[in-house]
Design a protein around this motif. Structure first.
Motif, PDB file in Angstrom:
ATOM      1  N   LEU A  74       0.823  -1.210   0.000  1.00  0.00           N
ATOM      2  CA  LEU A  74       0.000   0.000   0.000  1.00  0.00           C
ATOM      3  C   LEU A  74       0.859   1.262   0.000  1.00  0.00           C
ATOM      4  N   ILE A  75       1.998   1.228   0.669  1.00  0.00           N
ATOM      5  CA  ILE A  75       2.916   2.376   0.631  1.00  0.00           C
ATOM      6  C   ILE A  75       3.494   2.545  -0.772  1.00  0.00           C
ATOM      7  N   LEU A  76       3.803   1.430  -1.425  1.00  0.00           N
ATOM      8  CA  LEU A  76       4.275   1.513  -2.812  1.00  0.00           C
ATOM      9  C   LEU A  76       3.235   2.206  -3.689  1.00  0.00           C
ATOM     10  N   GLN A  84       3.198   5.915  -3.001  1.00  0.00           N
ATOM     11  CA  GLN A  84       4.324   6.568  -3.671  1.00  0.00           C
ATOM     12  C   GLN A  84       4.063   6.714  -5.170  1.00  0.00           C
ATOM     13  N   CYS A  85       3.515   5.673  -5.769  1.00  0.00           N
ATOM     14  CA  CYS A  85       3.203   5.693  -7.198  1.00  0.00           C
ATOM     15  C   CYS A  85       2.179   6.782  -7.506  1.00  0.00           C
ATOM     16  N   TYR A  86       1.117   6.819  -6.716  1.00  0.00           N
ATOM     17  CA  TYR A  86       0.100   7.847  -6.917  1.00  0.00           C
ATOM     18  C   TYR A  86       0.683   9.243  -6.699  1.00  0.00           C
ATOM     19  N   GLY A  87       1.529   9.378  -5.702  1.00  0.00           N
ATOM     20  CA  GLY A  87       2.147  10.676  -5.438  1.00  0.00           C
ATOM     21  C   GLY A  87       2.987  11.148  -6.612  1.00  0.00           C
ATOM     22  N   LYS A  88       3.803  10.248  -7.165  1.00  0.00           N
ATOM     23  CA  LYS A  88       4.635  10.604  -8.320  1.00  0.00           C
ATOM     24  C   LYS A  88       3.791  10.949  -9.539  1.00  0.00           C
ATOM     25  N   ALA A  89       2.601  10.355  -9.625  1.00  0.00           N
ATOM     26  CA  ALA A  89       1.693  10.612 -10.747  1.00  0.00           C
ATOM     27  C   ALA A  89       0.748  11.777 -10.462  1.00  0.00           C
ATOM     28  N   VAL A 130      -3.999   8.854  -3.362  1.00  0.00           N
ATOM     29  CA  VAL A 130      -3.135   8.747  -2.174  1.00  0.00           C
ATOM     30  C   VAL A 130      -4.014   8.668  -0.932  1.00  0.00           C
ATOM     31  N   MET A 131      -4.972   9.568  -0.844  1.00  0.00           N
ATOM     32  CA  MET A 131      -5.848   9.610   0.330  1.00  0.00           C
ATOM     33  C   MET A 131      -6.740   8.372   0.408  1.00  0.00           C
ATOM     34  N   THR A 132      -7.240   7.910  -0.726  1.00  0.00           N
ATOM     35  CA  THR A 132      -8.070   6.702  -0.747  1.00  0.00           C
ATOM     36  C   THR A 132      -7.272   5.496  -0.260  1.00  0.00           C
ATOM     37  N   THR A 133      -6.025   5.404  -0.687  1.00  0.00           N
ATOM     38  CA  THR A 133      -5.174   4.287  -0.268  1.00  0.00           C
ATOM     39  C   THR A 133      -4.847   4.387   1.209  1.00  0.00           C
ATOM     40  N   PHE A 134      -4.617   5.592   1.701  1.00  0.00           N
ATOM     41  CA  PHE A 134      -4.382   5.771   3.134  1.00  0.00           C
ATOM     42  C   PHE A 134      -5.610   5.325   3.921  1.00  0.00           C
ATOM     43  N   ASP A 135      -6.790   5.714   3.452  1.00  0.00           N
ATOM     44  CA  ASP A 135      -8.031   5.289   4.109  1.00  0.00           C
ATOM     45  C   ASP A 135      -8.171   3.763   4.080  1.00  0.00           C
ATOM     46  N   ARG A 136      -7.714   3.154   3.005  1.00  0.00           N
ATOM     47  CA  ARG A 136      -7.764   1.693   2.892  1.00  0.00           C
ATOM     48  C   ARG A 136      -6.863   1.038   3.942  1.00  0.00           C
ATOM     49  N   ILE A 137      -5.718   1.642   4.181  1.00  0.00           N
ATOM     50  CA  ILE A 137      -4.806   1.143   5.224  1.00  0.00           C
ATOM     51  C   ILE A 137      -5.524   1.107   6.562  1.00  0.00           C
ATOM     52  N   ILE A 138      -6.190   2.197   6.883  1.00  0.00           N
ATOM     53  CA  ILE A 138      -6.919   2.297   8.147  1.00  0.00           C
ATOM     54  C   ILE A 138      -8.058   1.273   8.182  1.00  0.00           C
ATOM     55  N   ALA A 139      -8.803   1.159   7.059  1.00  0.00           N
ATOM     56  CA  ALA A 139      -9.937   0.226   7.003  1.00  0.00           C
ATOM     57  C   ALA A 139      -9.496  -1.228   7.156  1.00  0.00           C
ATOM     58  N   GLY A 143      -7.258  -2.151   9.090  1.00  0.00           N
ATOM     59  CA  GLY A 143      -6.786  -2.329  10.456  1.00  0.00           C
ATOM     60  C   GLY A 143      -5.268  -2.306  10.574  1.00  0.00           C
ATOM     61  N   ILE A 144      -4.604  -1.771   9.562  1.00  0.00           N
ATOM     62  CA  ILE A 144      -3.140  -1.661   9.570  1.00  0.00           C
ATOM     63  C   ILE A 144      -2.756  -0.346  10.207  1.00  0.00           C
ATOM     64  N   THR A 145      -1.837  -0.391  11.127  1.00  0.00           N
ATOM     65  CA  THR A 145      -1.369   0.831  11.776  1.00  0.00           C
ATOM     66  C   THR A 145      -0.344   1.525  10.897  1.00  0.00           C
ATOM     67  N   PRO A 146      -0.642   2.754  10.473  1.00  0.00           N
ATOM     68  CA  PRO A 146       0.324   3.486   9.656  1.00  0.00           C
ATOM     69  C   PRO A 146       1.638   3.670  10.422  1.00  0.00           C
ATOM     70  N   ASP A 147       2.737   3.628   9.695  1.00  0.00           N
ATOM     71  CA  ASP A 147       4.032   3.845  10.319  1.00  0.00           C
ATOM     72  C   ASP A 147       4.664   5.108   9.753  1.00  0.00           C
ATOM     73  N   GLU A 148       5.937   5.379  10.059  1.00  0.00           N
ATOM     74  CA  GLU A 148       6.584   6.601   9.621  1.00  0.00           C
ATOM     75  C   GLU A 148       6.686   6.706   8.097  1.00  0.00           C
ATOM     76  N   ARG A 149       6.753   5.582   7.403  1.00  0.00           N
ATOM     77  CA  ARG A 149       6.806   5.620   5.939  1.00  0.00           C
ATOM     78  C   ARG A 149       5.468   6.076   5.362  1.00  0.00           C
ATOM     79  N   THR A 150       4.387   5.716   6.034  1.00  0.00           N
ATOM     80  CA  THR A 150       3.060   6.064   5.545  1.00  0.00           C
ATOM     81  C   THR A 150       2.840   7.555   5.635  1.00  0.00           C
TER      82      THR A 150
END
Length: 118
Positions: free
Chosen positions: A84-86, A89-94, A100-109, A111-118
């Motif tokens: 998901l971080i990959l 990054q891909c969405y950010g470069k594009a 990016v925000m949808t994928t971040f929300d998916r991380i939360i949904a 149940g994955i705890t975001p880390d410093e890379r996120t």
């Protein structure tokens, strides 16, 4: 390898895919993935999909990365934080901030705890 009688299995396919990701051999990776899909002895697994998404994300091939993610989920494998971080990054470069925000929300949904890379 086949001509020399080497039996191809998941570990070998995935190692070759990881190598392709490391050196940016996109066409070879796609060929390996297609070959693996047609193999009767082994099928793509989580590592296979993660390596392929790595390749496409690093090269900012958004549609290809999304297609592999869809295949991954349809094959009953859930993406991990790394995948998901990959994609982030891909969405950010594009410049696809909404994705990016949808994928971040998916991380939360998931149940994955975001880390410093996120």
């Amino acid at each position: 390898m086949r001509a020399k009688g080497v039996n191809l299995n998941n570990v070998l396919y995935n190692t070759l895919l990881s190598m392709c990701a490391d050196i940016g051999f996109i066409d070879e990776a796609v060929e390996l993935l297609d070959d693996m899909k047609s193999c009767t002895d082994c099928k793509p697994n989580n590592w296979t999909y993660s390596s392929t998404i790595t390749i496409f994300s690093c090269c900012v091939k958004v549609l290809e990365a999304e297609t592999v993610l869809k295949e991954m989920v349809e094959s009953s494998f859930q993406p991990n934080i790394y995948v998901l971080i990959l994609l982030i990054q891909c969405y950010g470069k594009a410049d696809r901030t909404d994705d990016v925000m949808t994928t971040f929300d998916r991380i939360i949904a998931l149940g994955i705890t975001p880390d410093e890379r996120t």
